[in-house]
Write an enzyme that holds these catalytic residues in place. Structure first.
Site, PDB file in Angstrom:
ATOM      1  N   GLU A 157       0.415  -1.641  -0.225  1.00  0.00           N
ATOM      2  CA  GLU A 157       0.115  -0.057  -0.443  1.00  0.00           C
ATOM      3  C   GLU A 157       0.415   1.456  -0.370  1.00  0.00           C
ATOM      4  O   GLU A 157       0.884   2.467   0.860  1.00  0.00           O
ATOM      5  CB  GLU A 157      -1.407   0.091   1.211  1.00  0.00           C
ATOM      6  CG  GLU A 157      -2.202  -1.178   0.956  1.00  0.00           C
ATOM      7  CD  GLU A 157      -3.050  -0.777   1.966  1.00  0.00           C
ATOM      8  OE1 GLU A 157      -2.967  -0.574   3.123  1.00  0.00           O
ATOM      9  OE2 GLU A 157      -4.317  -0.821   1.994  1.00  0.00           O
ATOM     10  N   GLU A 258      -5.643  -8.827   1.023  1.00  0.00           N
ATOM     11  CA  GLU A 258      -6.093  -8.641   2.643  1.00  0.00           C
ATOM     12  C   GLU A 258      -7.888  -8.478   1.850  1.00  0.00           C
ATOM     13  O   GLU A 258      -8.624  -7.507   0.352  1.00  0.00           O
ATOM     14  CB  GLU A 258      -6.383  -6.919   2.958  1.00  0.00           C
ATOM     15  CG  GLU A 258      -4.863  -7.077   3.986  1.00  0.00           C
ATOM     16  CD  GLU A 258      -5.038  -5.217   4.427  1.00  0.00           C
ATOM     17  OE1 GLU A 258      -6.203  -4.925   4.969  1.00  0.00           O
ATOM     18  OE2 GLU A 258      -3.737  -5.452   4.879  1.00  0.00           O
TER      19      GLU A 258
END
Ligand SMILES: *[C@@H]1O[C@H](CO)[C@@H](O)[C@H](O)[C@H]1NC(C)=O
Ligand SMILES: *[C@@H]1O[C@H](CO)[C@@H](O)[C@H](O)[C@H]1NC(C)=O
Ligand SMILES: *[C@@H]1O[C@H](CO)[C@@H](O)[C@H](O)[C@H]1NC(C)=O
Length: 447
Positions: A157, A258
């Site tokens: 990220e 995720e």
């Protein structure tokens, strides 16, 4: 696991030669993962007790790990993701415990202190330096010998807004460097790729970018975090059907690094979709977020003051969802022969003007032949403003490895295939003899 003990004992003599563990190595074929001849789907959970900010290495806390591995088995998963480990420590015991339980590790190669600093263009350039890469390579060294190391994330990220896509060339350079380091120095290829935030404006450009250009810098898979399925939902209502279309030509494995929206009660309906043939021609499973309940409220086990844990209702529902969902039979419709993506055009949402990447920092070049020399561990001071940054642009293909590891799909920790892996490591003949001799010697000693 007897063979593990033998291999581990020998590992002390000739460390890099022996793969440790019984699980078959997982490798990339086309847009899928394979364990031997079987398609491999990530069925997993994110595991970082205590959360990511003050991260501790959960593989070193053997007592709690044993407790948690029992729960992983009960959940029926085959993978955990760990965001932070201590690369200065030995992980044989924890990794063996996972291996015994049939569990692979998806590991982030960054830690909060050793990572790219995305604050501005100049901090990005500054933080891509030799001290950072030294830590990344030390992490590879610490885990590469475990057969149940599934893959490595080269970043997590880093791009988290529509306006910081300028980080992309640095992420891709780190991916290139990790791939080169592994090929030059390790017994098998370990899949390396990026774990993206699901930024609607640029997620597709990210996927294309990390799979375009010269092969040395293309990642081995693309993973993203996806919280768009909020129960009650469906394959079409979640928009996941559109995503399957978007990536239908993508030539590398895709999985969710995720998932698990908590807006409403989680029934984990996405599990049935994710492992159905609606998705498996493009997706290779994913990792539910996350194991322990942390302040953000996503966990499936509650940690009490006494350190005791209690699975919550989410745990039971996730377990039920996994247990009623088998993988598709056969190969799930994977595609073997895809090609590189087209690099995305520069735009307001994609501020990357060319395929050029920063060159490997000068002082990191020696790591490729000599190793990192030092593993800073979690006590290290961090890398953001240390060492020496890259001083120029790489020529395309500069990250090409100088050798190809031979250990691959089908390689296991058994004696036979270890010999195969050893052959790929250019070991002088006298060592090969010593290995064979000490294998039997070791076996006698242990049993
Ligand atoms: C990106 O936008 C956010 C607001 O959404 C702002 O806080 C941040 O400073 C911007 N970053 C850059 C690198 O311009
Ligand atoms: C697969 O897609 C079809 C058509 O959109 C849908 O009806 C079905 O429920 C989906 N299956 C799963 C398991 O999500
Ligand atoms: C991929 O290409 C190889 C070699 O050209 C071929 O043998 C194989 O059948 C192809 N696989 C698929 C799934 O099309």
């Amino acid at each position: 696991m007897k063979s593990f003990a033998v291999i581990a004992a020998l590992g002390a003599v000739v460390a890099p030669v022996f793969a440790k563990g019984n699980l078959p190595v997982v490798s990339v074929r086309g847009n899928a993962f394979f364990a031997g001849n079987n398609r491999f789907y990530v069925r997993g959970v994110a595991y970082q007790p205590g959360g990511a900010s003050d991260a501790k290495d959960p593989l070193l806390d053997i007592e709690n790990l044993r407790r948690d591995v029992a729960n992983f088995k009960s959940l029926g998963i085959n993978t955990i993701r760990i965001y932070t480990i201590d690369n200065s420590k030995n992980h044989d015991e924890g990794m063996k415990m996972l291996d015994d339980a049939g569990i692979y590790l998806a590991l982030d190669a960054n830690t909060p202190k050793y990572s790219l600093n995305r604050e501005s263009a100049s901090t990005l350039a500054r933080s891509y330096n030799d001290v950072y890469l030294q830590n990344v390579f030390a992490t590879i060294d610490a885990f590469a010998d475990y057969n149940n190391l599934l893959l490595l994330f080269s970043g997590n990220e880093v791009i988290n807004e529509r306006n910081n896509t300028i980080a992309a060339p640095y992420i891709k350079a780190v991916t290139r460097d990790m791939k080169q380091y592994i090929s030059n120095r390790k017994g098998r290829k370990i899949p390396v790729g990026y774990s993206a935030a699901d930024v609607a404006e640029n997620i597709e450009a990210q996927a294309l970018y990390f799979n375009c250009g010269s092969d040395d810098a293309r990642s081995d898979f693309f993973a993203f975090n996806d919280y768009s399925w909020c129960d009650p939902s469906s394959f079409t209502r979640s928009g996941w059907d559109k995503k399957v279309e978007t990536y239908s030509d993508y030539s590398k494995p895709i999985f969710l690094s995720e998932f698990g929206c908590i807006t409403n009660t989680r029934e984990w309906g996405e599990i049935a979709a994710l492992y159905s043939t609606n998705m498996t021609s493009v997706y290779s499973g994913g990792l539910a977020y996350e194991y322990t309940v942390e302040p953000n409220g996503y966990g499936i086990v509650q940690v009490g003051r006494d350190g005791k844990i209690t699975p919550n209702a989410d745990f039971d529902r996730l377990k039920a969802a996994y247990s009623r969902t088998n993988n598709p039979t056969g190969n799930g419709g994977f595609k073997e022969n895809g090609s590189a993506s087209q690099c995305p055009e520069e735009s307001d949402e994609w501020e990357v003007s060319s395929a050029a990447l920063p060159a490997l920092p000068r002082r990191a070049q020696a790591f490729m032949s000599n190793g990192p020399g030092n593993a800073p561990g979690l006590a290290g001071l961090g890398s953001h403003f240390e060492g020496e940054a890259s001083s120029g642009t790489a020529t395309a293909g500069s990250g090409q490895a100088t050798r190809t590891p031979t250990g691959g799909a089908g390689a296991t920790g058994s004696a036979g295939s270890s010999t195969g892996a050893a052959a790929g490591l250019d070991i002088p003949v006298r060592f090969v003899g010593a290995i064979a001799a000490s294998f039997f010697f070791g076996a006698v000693l242990i049993f």
